[in-house]
Design a protein around this motif. Structure first.
Motif, PDB file in Angstrom:
ATOM      1  N   GLU A  18     -32.449 -24.994  -3.384  1.00 14.36           N
ATOM      2  CA  GLU A  18     -31.425 -24.063  -2.713  1.00 14.36           C
ATOM      3  C   GLU A  18     -31.782 -22.582  -2.663  1.00 14.36           C
ATOM      4  O   GLU A  18     -31.743 -21.886  -1.937  1.00 14.36           O
ATOM      5  CB  GLU A  18     -29.825 -24.181  -2.791  1.00 14.36           C
ATOM      6  CG  GLU A  18     -29.159 -25.581  -2.307  1.00 14.36           C
ATOM      7  CD  GLU A  18     -27.838 -25.694  -2.673  1.00 14.36           C
ATOM      8  OE1 GLU A  18     -27.169 -24.614  -3.606  1.00 14.36           O
ATOM      9  OE2 GLU A  18     -27.250 -26.380  -2.167  1.00 14.36           O
ATOM     10  N   THR A  19     -32.498 -22.431  -3.572  1.00 11.11           N
ATOM     11  CA  THR A  19     -33.116 -21.051  -3.987  1.00 11.11           C
ATOM     12  C   THR A  19     -34.526 -20.900  -3.809  1.00 11.11           C
ATOM     13  O   THR A  19     -34.949 -19.788  -3.026  1.00 11.11           O
ATOM     14  CB  THR A  19     -32.737 -20.529  -5.431  1.00 11.11           C
ATOM     15  OG1 THR A  19     -33.155 -21.559  -6.396  1.00 11.11           O
ATOM     16  CG2 THR A  19     -31.170 -20.407  -5.547  1.00 11.11           C
ATOM     17  N   ASP A  20     -35.203 -21.737  -4.278  1.00 12.74           N
ATOM     18  CA  ASP A  20     -36.738 -21.636  -4.236  1.00 12.74           C
ATOM     19  C   ASP A  20     -37.191 -22.029  -3.066  1.00 12.74           C
ATOM     20  O   ASP A  20     -38.464 -22.318  -2.775  1.00 12.74           O
ATOM     21  CB  ASP A  20     -37.288 -22.000  -5.451  1.00 12.74           C
ATOM     22  CG  ASP A  20     -36.888 -21.274  -6.593  1.00 12.74           C
ATOM     23  OD1 ASP A  20     -36.250 -20.142  -6.434  1.00 12.74           O
ATOM     24  OD2 ASP A  20     -37.085 -21.679  -7.881  1.00 12.74           O
ATOM     25  N   VAL A  39     -31.711 -13.624  -1.512  1.00 13.30           N
ATOM     26  CA  VAL A  39     -32.111 -14.931  -2.218  1.00 13.30           C
ATOM     27  C   VAL A  39     -31.834 -14.818  -3.576  1.00 13.30           C
ATOM     28  O   VAL A  39     -31.965 -13.912  -4.497  1.00 13.30           O
ATOM     29  CB  VAL A  39     -33.743 -14.964  -2.411  1.00 13.30           C
ATOM     30  CG1 VAL A  39     -34.128 -16.167  -3.061  1.00 13.30           C
ATOM     31  CG2 VAL A  39     -34.291 -15.155  -0.722  1.00 13.30           C
ATOM     32  N   GLN A  40     -30.865 -16.023  -4.191  1.00  7.09           N
ATOM     33  CA  GLN A  40     -30.632 -15.980  -5.460  1.00  7.09           C
ATOM     34  C   GLN A  40     -31.410 -16.964  -6.365  1.00  7.09           C
ATOM     35  O   GLN A  40     -31.846 -17.702  -6.109  1.00  7.09           O
ATOM     36  CB  GLN A  40     -29.045 -16.650  -5.506  1.00  7.09           C
ATOM     37  CG  GLN A  40     -28.054 -16.136  -4.508  1.00  7.09           C
ATOM     38  CD  GLN A  40     -26.773 -16.820  -4.277  1.00  7.09           C
ATOM     39  OE1 GLN A  40     -26.846 -18.011  -4.483  1.00  7.09           O
ATOM     40  NE2 GLN A  40     -25.506 -16.250  -3.972  1.00  7.09           N
ATOM     41  N   ARG A  63     -27.344 -19.229  -9.080  1.00  6.91           N
ATOM     42  CA  ARG A  63     -26.785 -20.166  -8.105  1.00  6.91           C
ATOM     43  C   ARG A  63     -26.103 -21.301  -9.017  1.00  6.91           C
ATOM     44  O   ARG A  63     -24.960 -21.794  -8.443  1.00  6.91           O
ATOM     45  CB  ARG A  63     -28.088 -20.970  -7.283  1.00  6.91           C
ATOM     46  CG  ARG A  63     -27.408 -22.296  -6.297  1.00  6.91           C
ATOM     47  CD  ARG A  63     -26.858 -21.653  -5.257  1.00  6.91           C
ATOM     48  NE  ARG A  63     -27.639 -21.298  -3.889  1.00  6.91           N
ATOM     49  CZ  ARG A  63     -27.462 -21.035  -2.911  1.00  6.91           C
ATOM     50  NH1 ARG A  63     -26.129 -21.117  -2.539  1.00  6.91           N
ATOM     51  NH2 ARG A  63     -28.286 -20.964  -2.003  1.00  6.91           N
ATOM     52  N   PRO A  86     -32.254 -19.416  -9.221  1.00  9.32           N
ATOM     53  CA  PRO A  86     -31.411 -20.655  -9.420  1.00  9.32           C
ATOM     54  C   PRO A  86     -30.562 -20.693 -10.404  1.00  9.32           C
ATOM     55  O   PRO A  86     -29.497 -21.395 -10.381  1.00  9.32           O
ATOM     56  CB  PRO A  86     -32.577 -21.600  -9.742  1.00  9.32           C
ATOM     57  CG  PRO A  86     -33.956 -20.697 -10.003  1.00  9.32           C
ATOM     58  CD  PRO A  86     -33.651 -19.541  -9.153  1.00  9.32           C
TER      59      PRO A  86
END
Length: 462
Positions: free
Chosen positions: A143-145, A4-5, A10, A7
């Motif tokens: 997309e990240t959280d 998981v990146q 990202r 934000p």
């Protein structure tokens, strides 16, 4: 194994893809003031609807009597604040086209003499590049959280550059749907290329077009010169009376009603913050402040009212020479308002000024081009402090609180229709050539603008 990146990471990784999406929007010639581009305005609205849908917004294109408005909703965690983001997809006309180095709707990434990368296209800075900083921030967060830290409603209109006549009725008609705790607007700029800012003062505006008519046709200037009224001369005489040549003050009756005196403490802060007259005006090839005597260029644009002639026409304007005495002449004039100045009162005073100076055999026609009051963000607005800190954290420079000489009518309209205050956070620079040929937007403004919105949305959720 999927990692998981965060934000912000990202945003950095997806910058090239974000730039490609911005270029796709910039290629749409959504010039709202020209009827020939009505289909392009709708195409821009549909493009934005599709992009918002792909990142999880419930988005739609809403018709108005003019160009459509894009509305999107995304729900945040239970109990989280609700923000409304406003922007506009329409752009100014590109005239004069001959002064563009490359076609205005063929965006390109260039490098200036200082090695700074810039996005060049009509709308790059005003307002498509700025709108997309927010959209891309929402993309990175989702997309990240897996979602947004606050509930977000997005309203993107298509008539800001042509008067915005349909926005307020739309807000009023949909006030229940559009209710939020705070508005976020990305249509302003930074203090300089390294210093982010939140604009807390905006001037209002009155736009007026006046047409002076004399004879019932154009006349031969030899046969009728001196004997017949010349509308250009009449018009020039009238508009030259709009300012006192000794003081620079506007001469309209009651024009300064509602204009507050500047506090000396504020003047001292601005002197420390802002450029000198020579610095600010030297950037555009000038050297000395005009306008009102006794005020700096910064003070005049941030907190003093103004009267400017934006265009004047009449008679023969093509190549060569023609000895004509025209039947008509026109001028476009804008007034920037501060404090509690009343747009309707200023418009009425201007029209009375013209009528009082009309000679026999001349008539005047007036065309209104929008009007709005000045706006001031309350100093104690709860969201102001965390937003300033978020910007400071991203840019590594203390974020500034500034004024702006421009007018963004939606600020007062959002207050009127929805009862909400606005934070004006933008990443444009003074040399972005907004409304001019070769408009540009720094790649750094775009990149760090996205990152800034990620931080601001997170800060507002705390």
């Amino acid at each position: 194994m999927n990692v998981v990146q965060p934000p912000l990471m990202r945003v950095n990784m997806n910058l090239e893809a974000a730039l490609e999406r911005l270029f796709a929007l910039l290629r749409i010639p959504s010039v709202s003031t020209k009827a020939a581009h009505a289909a392009d305005c709708r195409a821009a609205a549909e493009w934005l609807r599709e992009e918002l849908t792909t990142i999880g917004f419930d988005a739609s294109v809403r018709d108005t009597p003019g160009h459509p408005i894009v509305v999107g909703h995304a729900k945040g965690p239970e109990g989280a604040p609700h923000v409304l983001f406003y922007g506009h997809y329409d752009v100014q006309p590109v005239d004069p086209l001959s002064l563009w180095a490359t076609p205005p709707f063929e965006p390109r990434l260039s490098e200036n003499a200082a090695g700074v990368k810039e996005i060049v296209a009509r709308g790059a800075s005003d307002d498509k590049g700025q709108v997309m900083t927010f959209v891309e921030a929402c993309r990175a967060l989702r997309e990240t959280d897996g979602g947004l830290p606050v509930s977000v409603t997005i309203v993107i209109e298509g008539e800001e550059e042509s008067g915005g006549a349909n926005l307020l009725p739309f807000l009023l008609a949909n006030r229940d749907e559009l209710q939020a705790d705070l508005a976020l607007i990305c249509d302003t700029g930074m203090l300089d290329a390294r210093t982010p800012a939140i604009t807390t003062m905006l001037r209002g505006m009155v736009g007026e077009e006046v047409v002076i008519t004399a004879a019932d046709r154009d006349l031969h200037s030899g046969m009728f010169g001196n004997a017949a009224r010349n509308p250009i001369q009449v018009l020039c005489d009238i508009i030259s009376d709009l300012r006192d040549p000794a003081t620079g003050r506007v001469t309209l009756s009651c024009f300064y009603d509602g204009v507050p005196d500047m506090r000396e403490s504020v003047r001292e802060q601005w002197r420390a913050l802002g450029p000198t007259d020579a610095e600010s005006l030297g950037a555009v090839g000038l050297s000395q402040a005009a306008g009102e005597v006794g005020y700096t260029a910064l003070e005049q644009t941030w907190c003093r009212p103004s009267c400017e002639i934006n265009g004047i026409s009449g008679g023969y304007e093509e190549d060569g020479f023609k000895t004509v005495l025209p039947a008509r002449a026109s001028a476009k004039i804008s007034f920037r308002l501060v404090g509690d100045q009343d747009p309707d009162a200023v418009r009425a005073a201007f029209r009375a000024h013209v009528r009082a100076r009309l000679p026999v055999d001349c008539s005047a026609e007036f065309i209104a081009h929008g009007g709005s009051r000045a706006s001031v963000v309350p100093e104690d607005l709860p969201a102001l402090k965390p937003a300033l800190q978020a910007l400071t954290d991203e840019w590594g420079t203390q974020a500034a609180v500034i004024g702006c000489g421009g007018s963004i009518p939606v600020v007062s309209e959002l207050k009127q229709a929805l009862g909400i205050d606005s934070l004006l956070i933008g990443f444009a620079l003074d040399d972005d050539r907004v409304h001019s040929p070769n408009e540009k937007y720094s790649l750094t403004s775009f990149h760090k603008g996205i990152r800034s919105w990620v931080r601001v949305l997170q800060a507002l959720s705390a």
